[in-house]
Design a protein around this motif. Structure first.
Motif, PDB file in Angstrom:
ATOM      1  N   UNK A  39     -15.343  -6.935 -34.506  1.00  0.00           N
ATOM      2  CA  UNK A  39     -16.127  -7.469 -33.390  1.00  0.00           C
ATOM      3  C   UNK A  39     -15.939  -6.627 -32.142  1.00  0.00           C
ATOM      4  N   UNK A  40     -14.698  -6.228 -31.867  1.00  0.00           N
ATOM      5  CA  UNK A  40     -14.431  -5.417 -30.683  1.00  0.00           C
ATOM      6  C   UNK A  40     -15.058  -4.032 -30.808  1.00  0.00           C
ATOM      7  N   UNK A  41     -15.079  -3.494 -32.017  1.00  0.00           N
ATOM      8  CA  UNK A  41     -15.709  -2.192 -32.224  1.00  0.00           C
ATOM      9  C   UNK A  41     -17.187  -2.263 -31.854  1.00  0.00           C
ATOM     10  N   UNK A  42     -17.861  -3.311 -32.300  1.00  0.00           N
ATOM     11  CA  UNK A  42     -19.287  -3.447 -31.994  1.00  0.00           C
ATOM     12  C   UNK A  42     -19.502  -3.638 -30.500  1.00  0.00           C
ATOM     13  N   UNK A  43     -18.712  -4.512 -29.866  1.00  0.00           N
ATOM     14  CA  UNK A  43     -18.869  -4.753 -28.426  1.00  0.00           C
ATOM     15  C   UNK A  43     -18.599  -3.473 -27.625  1.00  0.00           C
ATOM     16  N   UNK A  44     -17.482  -2.808 -27.942  1.00  0.00           N
ATOM     17  CA  UNK A  44     -17.143  -1.583 -27.210  1.00  0.00           C
ATOM     18  C   UNK A  44     -18.183  -0.500 -27.454  1.00  0.00           C
ATOM     19  N   UNK A  46     -24.046  -2.604 -36.570  1.00  0.00           N
ATOM     20  CA  UNK A  46     -24.050  -4.063 -36.676  1.00  0.00           C
ATOM     21  C   UNK A  46     -24.296  -4.513 -38.114  1.00  0.00           C
ATOM     22  N   UNK A  47     -25.195  -3.860 -38.818  1.00  0.00           N
ATOM     23  CA  UNK A  47     -25.486  -4.241 -40.202  1.00  0.00           C
ATOM     24  C   UNK A  47     -24.260  -4.079 -41.091  1.00  0.00           C
ATOM     25  N   UNK A  48     -23.433  -3.073 -40.806  1.00  0.00           N
ATOM     26  CA  UNK A  48     -22.238  -2.846 -41.607  1.00  0.00           C
ATOM     27  C   UNK A  48     -21.123  -3.847 -41.280  1.00  0.00           C
ATOM     28  N   UNK A  49     -21.055  -4.279 -40.028  1.00  0.00           N
ATOM     29  CA  UNK A  49     -19.915  -5.089 -39.589  1.00  0.00           C
ATOM     30  C   UNK A  49     -20.270  -6.535 -39.272  1.00  0.00           C
ATOM     31  N   UNK A  50     -21.489  -6.984 -39.557  1.00  0.00           N
ATOM     32  CA  UNK A  50     -21.906  -8.312 -39.122  1.00  0.00           C
ATOM     33  C   UNK A  50     -21.083  -9.429 -39.762  1.00  0.00           C
ATOM     34  N   UNK A  51     -20.656  -9.254 -41.005  1.00  0.00           N
ATOM     35  CA  UNK A  51     -19.897 -10.321 -41.657  1.00  0.00           C
ATOM     36  C   UNK A  51     -18.542 -10.526 -40.994  1.00  0.00           C
ATOM     37  N   UNK A  52     -17.972  -9.460 -40.441  1.00  0.00           N
ATOM     38  CA  UNK A  52     -16.701  -9.595 -39.743  1.00  0.00           C
ATOM     39  C   UNK A  52     -16.869 -10.337 -38.423  1.00  0.00           C
TER      40      UNK A  52
END
Length: 284
Positions: free
Chosen positions: A203-208, A265-271
């Motif tokens: 989540x932090x990776x996507x936000x940052x 986002x598509x790769x990390x959305x489940x996290x």
């Protein structure tokens, strides 16, 4: 029996109504993005923007996107944004994980006061900090470099807060058991807690990533060299110069500029869903 069937029927109707409402809102929210992609495939939009707006071009063409991917300045801005964003994400997420663990599991004097100070930084917008930061980096002779874009993002009050909330959900017994085995704080963090922090880290990776990739105002202040332009700066300059006359090309460029965010986002959305479920504030 009839009451049970009526209740199930009402629940089904309610679910359908909720789904339709969410679908309508989803379509409304997605309509501008779909229109942007559509105009990018409309070659005639370079002459005049279609009005009224249409979601499907009359004569779809890959002409605009072909020009965009052959644009040397866009490729250079992509490289600049990638360097800045990846550096900001790695340093910011790493520092936030360590700080969040310290505020959650650590025991040291002034922890509560220091954490309040970190939270107070969330109430200070970027605008009041522009002049002090600019003056600082100017005295350090770091303007027109990547450093002013990366260094301020290392400390993020929001990311630290998210990390602390996540680590608060993890039991202290894990730390106590590791201490009994003779592990130090760094070993406890890297061997015990960090492997469990995958959802919040994603989540932090996507936000940052979004914050750094979309940042416009701060790079506009500290960068003057065209060779160092990030994607938002190049998109803004291109729009100002050609937006009214090359609408299709501008929309194609805007679509390409947000592709990395969509892919990530598509790769990390489940996290993200897992972290929302695990890092919420506990109710008393």
């Amino acid at each position: 029996m009839n009451n049970t069937m009526s209740m199930k029927k009402m629940e089904r109707i309610t679910s359908i109504i909720k789904f339709l409402i969410l679908l309508i809102f989803g379509v409304v929210l997605m309509a501008p993005f779909i229109w942007m992609v559509s105009v990018g495939f409309d070659r005639t939009a370079n002459i005049s923007m279609p009005f009224p707006p249409r979601l499907i071009p009359e004569e779809p063409s890959k002409f605009n996107y072909g020009i965009v991917f052959e644009n040397g300045r866009l490729i250079k801005s992509y490289i600049n944004s990638t360097i800045v964003t990846v550096s900001s994400v790695i340093l910011g997420v790493s520092a936030s994980l360590l700080a969040g663990y310290a505020f959650s599991k650590g025991k040291f004097k002034g922890k509560k006061i220091l954490f309040i100070v970190v939270l107070c930084t969330l109430m200070i917008p970027m605008e009041p900090r522009l002049i002090p930061l600019y003056t600082l980096f100017n005295k350090m002779n770091l303007l027109n470099t990547y450093y002013p874009l990366v260094l301020p993002s290392i400390i993020s009050g929001m990311l630290i807060f998210l990390c602390k909330q996540f680590f608060d959900q993890l039991p202290d017994t894990l730390r106590e058991a590791a201490q009994i085995d003779g592990a130090g704080e760094f070993k406890i963090f890297f061997r015990v807690y960090l492997p469990l922090a995958g959802p919040i880290a994603a989540t932090m990776v996507i936000l940052a990533f979004i914050w750094s990739w979309n940042d416009f105002m701060w790079p506009l202040v500290v960068l003057n060299d065209l060779e160092l332009q990030t994607v938002p700066l190049y998109l803004a300059s291109f729009s100002l110069e050609n937006g009214s006359s090359l609408g299709g090309l501008t929309m194609a460029l805007a679509t390409v500029s947000i592709l990395p965010i969509i892919i990530l986002y598509l790769f990390l959305q489940r996290y993200i869903i897992q972290s929302i479920a695990l890092s919420g504030v506990k109710g008393e």
